[in-house]
Design an enzyme around this catalytic site. Structure first.
Site, PDB file in Angstrom:
ATOM      1  N   ASP A 153     -24.914  41.043 -13.513  1.00  0.00           N
ATOM      2  CA  ASP A 153     -23.629  41.725 -13.651  1.00  0.00           C
ATOM      3  C   ASP A 153     -23.785  43.197 -13.277  1.00  0.00           C
ATOM      4  OD1 ASP A 153     -20.964  42.535 -14.987  1.00  0.00           O
ATOM      5  OD2 ASP A 153     -21.048  40.397 -15.411  1.00  0.00           O
ATOM      6  N   HIS A 209     -18.615  46.455 -17.296  1.00  0.00           N
ATOM      7  CA  HIS A 209     -18.326  45.026 -17.356  1.00  0.00           C
ATOM      8  C   HIS A 209     -19.471  44.232 -17.987  1.00  0.00           C
ATOM      9  CE1 HIS A 209     -17.574  40.922 -15.708  1.00  0.00           C
ATOM     10  NE2 HIS A 209     -16.323  41.265 -15.882  1.00  0.00           N
ATOM     11  N   SER A 433     -14.088  35.927 -16.310  1.00  0.00           N
ATOM     12  CA  SER A 433     -15.393  36.569 -16.428  1.00  0.00           C
ATOM     13  C   SER A 433     -15.802  36.778 -17.880  1.00  0.00           C
ATOM     14  CB  SER A 433     -15.401  37.911 -15.681  1.00  0.00           C
ATOM     15  OG  SER A 433     -14.497  38.813 -16.250  1.00  0.00           O
TER      16      SER A 433
END
Length: 642
Positions: A153, A209, A433
C-alpha cells in the site's frame, strides 16, 4: 524545412508500423501487445513524439534468463529498470519508435504498459469476528497471532498508538479535546518495512491510506474503549510501500513487492497479501503481469486479497457492470466488494455499496480473427463492510495527504506539544479498499485456527460461510457478505492432515452443524453453501464434508469447470460426486440463497430482460442482448467488432 519533412516521414513510418500491428498484418504480433499500449502509441501525441520514452512490462521468461538482456535492450536505446525472474517479466524504458522491434523477437510473449495503480478507498460485531475470536475457548481467543500479513500500500505509520502492542489505553477526557495515552513503551504490530517507491526511502505513510488499512487488520482493543479494534489484532504486519505521497504508483513496483513476499514467505510466515489498490483491467488475467504475479503468490501458498474497485456507478448514479480492477480479475485472488452496514450491528439492513465494482471481469485476449475474447468471470467472490469505516490516521504535516485534500475525513486529530507528536488521529474512509483488510484479518483468524488450510480451501470456506444479501446478484456480492464466525467455525472443523487427503475423503473432524448458520447481533446469518466458479457456482454440504481436488495447493474451483458449447463440463478429479453445479447469475429473492437445501431459489439472468433498462459495462457495452439466450446472452464469451 528539410528537417520538418524528415521528421514527418519518420513519424508517419512509425504510425504505419503500429497500425500494421493493430490490423494484424504481422501475423500474431497484434495479439502480443496490450490494446491500451497500442492505443497510446497510435495517439497523435505519440506519433509526433516517436523518440519519447515509454515504460513497459515485457513478459518473456527467456529474455529474463538471458545474460545479454541489458545489452539487447540498450541496442534499442532502452534501459532495463526491473527484472522479475519469478514471474518471467522485466520492466524497461524504451523509445516509442523502438517498441515494434521488440515484437520481432519471438521470445517476447507479451507487451503491456507499466500501468498506474492507486488506492481504491462496530466492525467486530457486524462481521461476526467478535464471536469468531471466542471460538478458541474460555481462556484464549483467536487474534491472528503468528500470521504474517503483507500490506502492499502507501506505507504504514508505525508510530500510531492504534498499532502499538504495548498500548494500555487511549481515552478521551470529558473536559478535553485531546486524547490521553497510557502505554508501556512502543512495540508496533509492523515487523518489517520496505519501500518500493522510486526516489524515496521512507516506509511511513505520508498519503494516509496504508495506515488506515493496517489498523483495520490489527488495531488494538485498548484504543478508545475497543471502538477501533482490528479483526486480527495479534497478526504481524509486513509494510511494503508502493504508493507515493499522492496515492499513486506503478504496476512494476507492486509486482516487485509481491515477488519479495514470495521470497520471504518463510522468514515472516507471510500467509496473506492485502492489495487495497488496483490498476485498470484491460488484458486477460492470462496476460496481465500483475495477475501473473498474484497467481505465483497463490501457487506459493499465499492467500491474495484484493479490492474489487469503486466503479459500481457512473457520474449520473447509474449502475455499471464490469468494473473489477486488476489484480481482482485473477481467478486465484479473493476479490472483495464493499457492503454498507448502515452503521448497525444487525445485518437485516445491510446492502452492497452502490459504488462497489461489479463483475464480470472484462479483461480479454484477441484471437487470430481479431475478435476480443473476454474472461467474463464472476467477481467479486465476497463483500465485506466498507462504508464509513474508521481507523488510524497517519501523521503528516501535520495531516496526511488524504486528510489535507478531504478535511471531512478526520475524526480525531494527531496532536503536537513540546514533547513531540502524539499519533492518535482517527480518520474515516469508504470503499472496497477498506473492505479488503476486513477479509484479510478474518483469514488470519482462520489460519491461526487451522494453519494447514491451502489458499484454495481458505477461499472456498469464506464463500461457503458467506451470507447472501437480499436483492443483489452474484456479480454484485459473489457468494455473499463475509461471515467471520462461520469461516473460523469451518476452519476449526477441517482436518489438519490435508496434505494426506485424497479426492473425496472426509474433510471434517466432526459433523457440520444441523443449522448451517451463525448468530450475529442476535440474528441468524445463514451460510450460502456456495463456491463460485467461472460463470456460476457449486453448492451443497459435500463441498465441506468431502475433500475436493480443487482445494489442493495451486488448484482452484475455476480449474474444475470448462465449457463445451455453453454447457459446463466438470473434472471428476477436482469435484467430488454429489456436489451440485449451477451456471448463471443469481439474485437472492428476499430469502437467503441457502436455506439448508440449494441455492436455486433466486432469479436467473436468463434473457437479459432484468437488465434491459440500459445498465451497462464500464467499457461501454450494454448488457441486454435480445438475440441470445441464457448466460451467453448476457455475457458472450466472444464479442466481435468492439
Amino acid at each position: 524545412m528539410l528537417i520538418g519533412i524528415l521528421f514527418f516521414l519518420h513519424s508517419l513510418g512509425f504510425a504505419q508500423t503500429l497500425r500494421e500491428f493493430a490490423q494484424g498484418r504481422r501475423g500474431t504480433s497484434h495479439r502480443r501487445i496490450a490494446k491500451d499500449l497500442l492505443d497510446r502509441l497510435e495517439a497523435e501525441q505519440s506519433k509526433t513524439e516517436a523518440d519519447g520514452i515509454e515504460r513497459i512490462i515485457i513478459t518473456s521468461s527467456k529474455l529474463v534468463a538471458a545474460n545479454d538482456t541489458s545489452s539487447r535492450i540498450a541496442r534499442l536505446g532502452g534501459r532495463v529498470r526491473q527484472l522479475n525472474p519469478a514471474t518471467g517479466t522485466l520492466t524497461i524504458e524504451i523509445p516509442r519508435q523502438k517498441i515494434p522491434q521488440l515484437l520481432d523477437d519471438s521470445s517476447v510473449e507479451y507487451l503491456s504498459p507499466d500501468r498506474p495503480v492507486s488506492s481504491t478507498g462496530h466492525l467486530e460485531t457486524t462481521t461476526g469476528a467478535a464471536a469468531a475470536k471466542s471460538l478458541a475457548g474460555l481462556l484464549s481467543s483467536y487474534d491472528g497471532s503468528g500470521i504474517g500479513i503483507a500490506v502492499i500500500d502507501s506505507g504504514i505509520d508505525a508510530s500510531h498508538e492504534l498499532l502499538n502492542r504495548n498500548l494500555v489505553s487511549v481515552t478521551k477526557p470529558l473536559l478535553s479535546s485531546d486524547l490521553a495515552v497510557l502505554k508501556l513503551g512502543s512495540l508496533p504490530t509492523i515487523v518489517y518495512g520496505k519501500n518500493f517507491v522510486p526516489f524515496e526511502s521512507v516506509v511511513s505513510d505520508p498519503f494516509g491510506h496504508g495506515t488506515m488499512v493496517a489498523s483495520l487488520i490489527s488495531g488494538r482493543a485498548a484504543f478508545l474503549n475497543n471502538s477501533f479494534t482490528g479483526i486480527a489484532s495479534g497478526a504481524n504486519l509486513i509494510n511494503l510501500r508502493v504508493l507515493n505521497k499522492y496515492g499513486s504508483g506503478r504496476t512494476s513496483d507492486v509486482i516487485a513487492a509481491i515477488d519479495w513476499c514470495i521470497s520471504n514467505k518463510a522468514l515472516y510466515n507471510i500467509r496473506v497479501i492485502n492489495l487495497s489498490l488496483g490498476a485498470s483491467a484491460v488484458d486477460s488475467y492470462k496476460k496481465d503481469p500483475l495477475c501473473l504475479a498474484a497467481r505465483r503468490a497463490f501457487d506459493a501458498g499465499i492467500v491474495v486479497v484484493a479490492a474489487a474497485g469503486n466503479y459500481g456507478k457512473d457520474i449520473y448514479g447509474k449502475k455499471i457492470y464490469g468494473g473489477i480492477n486488476s489484480p481482482g480479475i485473477e481467478p486465484s485472488v479473493i476479490t472483495v466488494g464493499a457492503a454498507n452496514t448502515q452503521g448497525t450491528d444487525a445485518r437485516s439492513d445491510d446492502t452492497v455499496a452502490t459504488y462497489s465494482s461489479r463483475g464480470p471481469t472484462r479483461g480479454y485476449i484477441v484471437d487470430n480473427a481479431g475478435n476480443r475474447i473476454y474472461d467474463n468471470l464472476i467477481k467479486p467472490e465476497i463483500v465485506a463492510p466498507g462504508n464509513r469505516l474508521s481507523g488510524a490516521m497517519s501523521v503528516g504535516a501535520p495531516d496526511n495527504t488524504l486528510v489535507q485534500q478531504n478535511p471531512s475525513l478526520k475524526v480525531y486529530a494527531n496532536t503536537r506539544n513540546i514533547f513531540g507528536t502524539k499519533a492518535v488521529g482517527v480518520m474515516q474512509l469508504s470503499g472496497s479498499s477498506v473492505a479488503a483488510p476486513v477479509v484479510s484479518g478474518t483469514i488470519a483468524l482462520m489460519l491461526q485456527a487451522n494453519p494447514t488450510l491451502t489458499p484454495s480451501a481458505v477461499k472456498s470456506i469464506l464463500m461457503y460461510s458467506a451470507q447472501q444479501l437480499p436483492g443483489f446478484n452474484t456479480l454484485e456480492q459473489g457468494a455473499g457478505q463475509l461471515n467471520a464466525h462461520g469461516a473460523v467455525s469451518l476452519a476449526r472443523l477441517v482436518r489438519t492432515d490435508l496434505a494426506q487427503l485424497k479426492h473425496g475423503d472426509g474433510m471434517l473432524r466432526s459433523s457440520l452443524p444441523s443449522l448451517q448458520a451463525s448468530s450475529i447481533a442476535g440474528q441468524a446469518s445463514y451460510w450460502s453453501q456456495a463456491v463460485i466458479h467461472r460463470h456460476g457456482f457449486f453448492y451443497g454440504s459435500k463441498l465441506m464434508t468431502n475433500w475436493q481436488g480443487m482445494y489442493r495447493q495451486g488448484v482452484l474451483p475455476t480449474d474444475a469447470v470448462s465449457y463445451l458449447d455453453g454447457a459446463p463440463v466438470l473434472r471428476s478429479d477436482l469435484v467430488f460426486n454429489g456436489v451440485a453445479i449451477y451456471s448463471g447469475i443469481v439474485f437472492a429473492d428476499g430469502r437467503v440463497m441457502a436455506d439448508g437445501n440449494t441455492l436455486a431459489e433466486g432469479i436467473v439472468f436468463a434473457d437479459g430482460t432484468s437488465l434491459s433498462s440500459g445498465e451497462g459495462f464500464v467499457d461501454g457495452r450494454i448488457i441486454y442482448d435480445p438475440f441470445s439466450s441464457l448466460l451467453r446472452a448476457i455475457f458472450p464469451l466472444t464479442a466481435r467488432g468492439e
